[in-house]
Structure formats: structure tokens, C-alpha cells
Design an enzyme around this catalytic site. Structure first.
Site, mmCIF file in Angstrom:
data_model
loop_
_atom_site.group_PDB
_atom_site.id
_atom_site.type_symbol
_atom_site.label_atom_id
_atom_site.label_comp_id
_atom_site.label_asym_id
_atom_site.label_seq_id
_atom_site.Cartn_x
_atom_site.Cartn_y
_atom_site.Cartn_z
ATOM 1 N N LEU A 33 84.288 36.956 42.438
ATOM 2 C CA LEU A 33 84.988 35.801 43.013
ATOM 3 C C LEU A 33 84.393 34.472 42.554
ATOM 4 O O LEU A 33 83.183 34.327 42.414
ATOM 5 C CB LEU A 33 84.936 35.883 44.541
ATOM 6 C CG LEU A 33 85.558 37.147 45.142
ATOM 7 C CD1 LEU A 33 85.414 37.131 46.662
ATOM 8 C CD2 LEU A 33 87.028 37.282 44.751
ATOM 9 N N HIS A 34 85.283 33.510 42.330
ATOM 10 C CA HIS A 34 84.880 32.158 41.929
ATOM 11 C C HIS A 34 85.697 31.157 42.739
ATOM 12 O O HIS A 34 86.512 31.553 43.602
ATOM 13 C CB HIS A 34 85.065 31.967 40.421
ATOM 14 C CG HIS A 34 86.416 32.373 39.922
ATOM 15 N ND1 HIS A 34 87.566 31.700 40.276
ATOM 16 C CD2 HIS A 34 86.823 33.408 39.134
ATOM 17 C CE1 HIS A 34 88.612 32.276 39.709
ATOM 18 N NE2 HIS A 34 88.194 33.333 39.015
ATOM 19 N N HIS A 37 89.486 31.748 43.256
ATOM 20 C CA HIS A 37 89.819 32.678 44.346
ATOM 21 C C HIS A 37 89.624 31.998 45.698
ATOM 22 O O HIS A 37 90.442 32.148 46.609
ATOM 23 C CB HIS A 37 88.903 33.906 44.290
ATOM 24 C CG HIS A 37 89.026 34.735 43.051
ATOM 25 N ND1 HIS A 37 87.999 34.876 42.147
ATOM 26 C CD2 HIS A 37 90.057 35.482 42.579
ATOM 27 C CE1 HIS A 37 88.385 35.692 41.171
ATOM 28 N NE2 HIS A 37 89.625 36.063 41.404
ATOM 29 N N ASP A 152 97.689 32.534 36.459
ATOM 30 C CA ASP A 152 98.405 33.703 35.929
ATOM 31 C C ASP A 152 99.890 33.488 36.202
ATOM 32 O O ASP A 152 100.492 34.171 37.040
ATOM 33 C CB ASP A 152 97.882 34.967 36.604
ATOM 34 C CG ASP A 152 96.390 35.147 36.357
ATOM 35 O OD1 ASP A 152 96.026 35.572 35.257
ATOM 36 O OD2 ASP A 152 95.590 34.807 37.254
ATOM 37 N N VAL A 178 92.315 26.205 39.380
ATOM 38 C CA VAL A 178 91.033 25.515 39.562
ATOM 39 C C VAL A 178 90.259 25.617 38.249
ATOM 40 O O VAL A 178 90.194 26.687 37.632
ATOM 41 C CB VAL A 178 90.230 26.148 40.730
ATOM 42 C CG1 VAL A 178 88.875 25.476 40.885
ATOM 43 C CG2 VAL A 178 91.027 26.040 42.022
ATOM 44 N N SER A 188 87.177 35.307 36.180
ATOM 45 C CA SER A 188 86.071 36.267 36.255
ATOM 46 C C SER A 188 85.619 36.642 34.848
ATOM 47 O O SER A 188 84.449 36.954 34.623
ATOM 48 C CB SER A 188 86.520 37.521 37.010
ATOM 49 O OG SER A 188 87.062 37.157 38.261
HETATM 50 P P1 AMP Z 1 92.100 38.067 39.660
HETATM 51 O O1 AMP Z 1 90.907 38.428 40.484
HETATM 52 O O2 AMP Z 1 91.745 37.485 38.322
HETATM 53 O O3 AMP Z 1 93.111 39.176 39.592
HETATM 54 O O4 AMP Z 1 92.823 36.865 40.416
HETATM 55 C C1 AMP Z 1 93.210 36.977 41.759
HETATM 56 C C2 AMP Z 1 94.086 35.796 42.108
HETATM 57 O O5 AMP Z 1 93.349 34.588 41.903
HETATM 58 C C3 AMP Z 1 95.341 35.693 41.223
HETATM 59 O O6 AMP Z 1 96.436 35.254 42.015
HETATM 60 C C4 AMP Z 1 94.936 34.653 40.217
HETATM 61 O O7 AMP Z 1 96.035 33.955 39.657
HETATM 62 C C5 AMP Z 1 94.088 33.729 41.067
HETATM 63 N N1 AMP Z 1 93.192 32.941 40.223
HETATM 64 C C6 AMP Z 1 92.367 33.400 39.247
HETATM 65 N N2 AMP Z 1 91.747 32.376 38.635
HETATM 66 C C7 AMP Z 1 92.199 31.245 39.234
HETATM 67 C C8 AMP Z 1 91.953 29.850 39.045
HETATM 68 N N3 AMP Z 1 91.110 29.410 38.102
HETATM 69 N N4 AMP Z 1 92.599 28.970 39.830
HETATM 70 C C9 AMP Z 1 93.478 29.399 40.780
HETATM 71 N N5 AMP Z 1 93.747 30.696 41.001
HETATM 72 C C10 AMP Z 1 93.130 31.613 40.244
#
Ligand code: AMP
Length: 283
Positions: A33-34, A37, A152, A178, A188
Site C-alpha cells: 500500500l502507498h 491506495h 488504472d 496520486v 506498488s
Molecule cells: P492495485 O493495488 O495496484 O491493484 O490498486 C488498487 C486500487 O488503487 C486501484 O483502484 C488503483 O487504480 C488504485 N491506485 C493505484 N495507484 C494509484 C494512484 N497512484 N493514485 C490513485 N489510485 C491508485
């Protein structure tokens, strides 16, 4: 925070909230997580009575085995972060819990061109895997709202299509991307970049900003080629695509006629790591 790995256990707690008419907000993630998220989770906390975060590295959406095995997993650190953020529930199921052996894990839904262009072209089957897991999560968690990042964008579009087509009773809430201080979209996968690759990675943002600055004044196709050339100036980038598309259809646009609809999207490899990003060009 309560953590569950079994469907029946999380459902028991959630049923109590549903019985009291409390709203459930849901943020599906693959962990590591960042702040991207966290922005989704904070929004869910603001807008709902209860917030559920899932962490599940969904095998059926990976089209490359190496990408799946190398995907960063840090559940303890993530769990600590979620506790600090006062998230109510973490759902972190094992693969067999989500996909019992022998059970069909494909979705028979026609996404038209949405899952075939851009990411769909380079990662065939990816969005079907995403749709299957998100549908399963919706069935388990029954959220009033689910939060997805515009980072995404194609995924967001595919999920919206699924919710409309199947008339699922959930509101999809899109959230802004973000970025790091140099503009790189948080991901990630950034953790897997070397220090020198990490420095180069912000050039993706620079090219998106260049595209935005020139949108409307240079013809679309010419600007697309100019942006592609700028990306290619970094020899470490192996570009899958850079496209200027309509936000709804995800198909290339030929003019600037509907500016609020226009999005630039790109995907490229930096070393072994595939990065994606996009930008609304007139917002
Ligand atoms: P993931 O863990 O990469 O599958 O992402 C989980 C959710 O977080 C998805 O809806 C992504 O689009 C969103 N997400 C990932 N990176 C970002 C970011 N930099 N800014 C905003 N939402 C994000």
C-alpha cells in the site's frame, strides 16, 4: 481493525452492518500500500459507515508468471498502515478461498472493445480476470460504494461497464491519481525499480504534461507522434503504446472536438517493470 481470511467470517461481521442499514465502502487492492491506495481508503471512510480494504494478488489477472511471483507482498506492513488509518476491516483471502479448485473462473460478459484495446491488447485476458475477482468481492462484501483509481483508467472503465451491464447495486467512485513529488504516478510496482530506473520513470509524467500543454493546438495524430518520440528519447523505455483516446470508448480520437472526453494513456517497460499512466488533457 478486524482481519479476515475466510469469506464466511467476514460475511458474518458485514451482515450485522447491513442489518442495521449501515453503508459499506470497499477498496480492492493488491497490497504494498502507498498514498494512492490511502487516498481511496480515506475517501471511503468519509463517505461510508464501514470501510473494507481487500488485499489479494489476483493470479488470474496476471498474464506473466514472473510478474505474479515478483509482485511485492508485505501484508504485515500493510496491516499496520491500515490500522493507523483506522480502517475497519481487512479482507486478505488465500487464492483457494477466492477460487475453490474446480470452480469456473471466467466471466461471460461482452466488454466490446473496452477490454481489447491498449492494456487488453498487450495483456489478453487481464480484464476478464479483474472483472471476475471484483464481481466476487462485490458478492461477498455487498458494498454501497467501491473506490477505484483513475491511475488504472481502463480498469475503471471496464468495471463501470460490468456494473451497468449486470445492474450491480454498487456505486463506482473514481479517484484522482496520486503522484510522487516528481510526478511519477504512485504504484506498488515502483518499489521494483532500481534507483536509476526510478529517476528515469518521472519522464513518463513529463511527456504526459507536454502532451497536455500542446493539446488543442497541434493536430491529435501529430501530437501523438511527438509524444512517442519524446518517450523514445529515453532508450531505457520499451514503449507498448502511447495513445490519445476517448474516455468512454477508449478508442483513438481524430480531433480535439470533445475536449473534456480526451485522455492520453501510455504503457512502457523500464527494465523488467511495466508502468502505466494516463492524463486527462483538458481538465
Ligand atoms: P492495485 O493495488 O495496484 O491493484 O490498486 C488498487 C486500487 O488503487 C486501484 O483502484 C488503483 O487504480 C488504485 N491506485 C493505484 N495507484 C494509484 C494512484 N497512484 N493514485 C490513485 N489510485 C491508485
Amino acid at each position: 481493525m478486524n482481519t479476515y481470511i475466510l469469506i464466511k467470517d467476514i460475511q458474518k461481521e458485514l451482515q450485522g452492518y447491513l442489518d442495521k442499514n449501515l453503508s459499506i465502502g470497499f477498496v480492492p487492492t493488491m497490497g504494498a500500500l502507498h498514498d494512492g491506495h490511502l487516498s481511496l481508503l480515506r475517501r471511503s471512510k468519509q463517505e461510508n459507515d464501514v470501510t473494507v480494504c481487500s488485499i489479494f494478488v489476483n493470479p488470474i489477472q496476471f498474464t506473466n508468471q514472473q510478474d505474479l511471483t515478483g509482485y511485492p507482498r508485505m501484508i504485515e506492513q500493510d496491516s499496520k498502515l491500515l490500522t493507523e488509518e483506522e480502517i475497519d476491516i481487512l479482507f486478505a483471502p488465500e487464492v483457494d478461498e477466492m477460487y475453490p479448485p474446480g470452480e469456473e473462473s471466467r466471466m461471460d460478459l461482452d466488454f466490446g472493445r473496452l477490454d481489447k484495446v491498449m492494456e487488453g491488447k498487450y495483456r489478453p485476458g487481464h480484464f476478464n480476470g479483474v472483472a471476475v475477482v471484483v464481481r466476487k468481492f462485490f458478492d461477498i462484501i455487498r458494498p454501497a460504494r467501491a473506490y477505484f483509481g483513475k491511475k488504472d483508467f481502463q480498469q475503471l472503465t471496464v468495471i463501470r461497464h460490468m456494473v451497468e451491464a449486470l445492474q450491480l447495486p454498487v456505486e463506482i467512485v473514481p479517484c484522482e491519481t496520486v503522484r510522487e513529488s516528481d510526478g511519477l504516478a504512485m504504484s506498488s510496482r515502483n518499489l521494483m525499480l532500481s534507483i536509476s530506473e526510478r529517476q528515469l520513470a518521472s519522464r513518463i509524467y513529463d511527456v504526459l504534461m507536454f502532451t497536455k500543454a500542446n493539446a488543442g493546438s497541434v493536430p491529435v495524430k501529430k501530437l501523438q507522434v511527438m509524444a512517442q518520440k519524446r518517450l523514445a528519447e529515453t532508450p531505457e523505455f520499451r514503449i507498448d503504446y502511447f495513445e490519445i483516446v476517448d474516455k468512454q470508448t477508449l478508442l483513438p480520437v481524430g480531433s480535439w472536438d470533445c475536449p473534456e472526453q480526451i485522455l492520453a494513456c501510455t504503457a512502457l517497460y523500464l527494465g523488467e517493470i511495466r508502468l502505466i499512466d494516463n492524463m486527462e488533457l483538458f481538465s
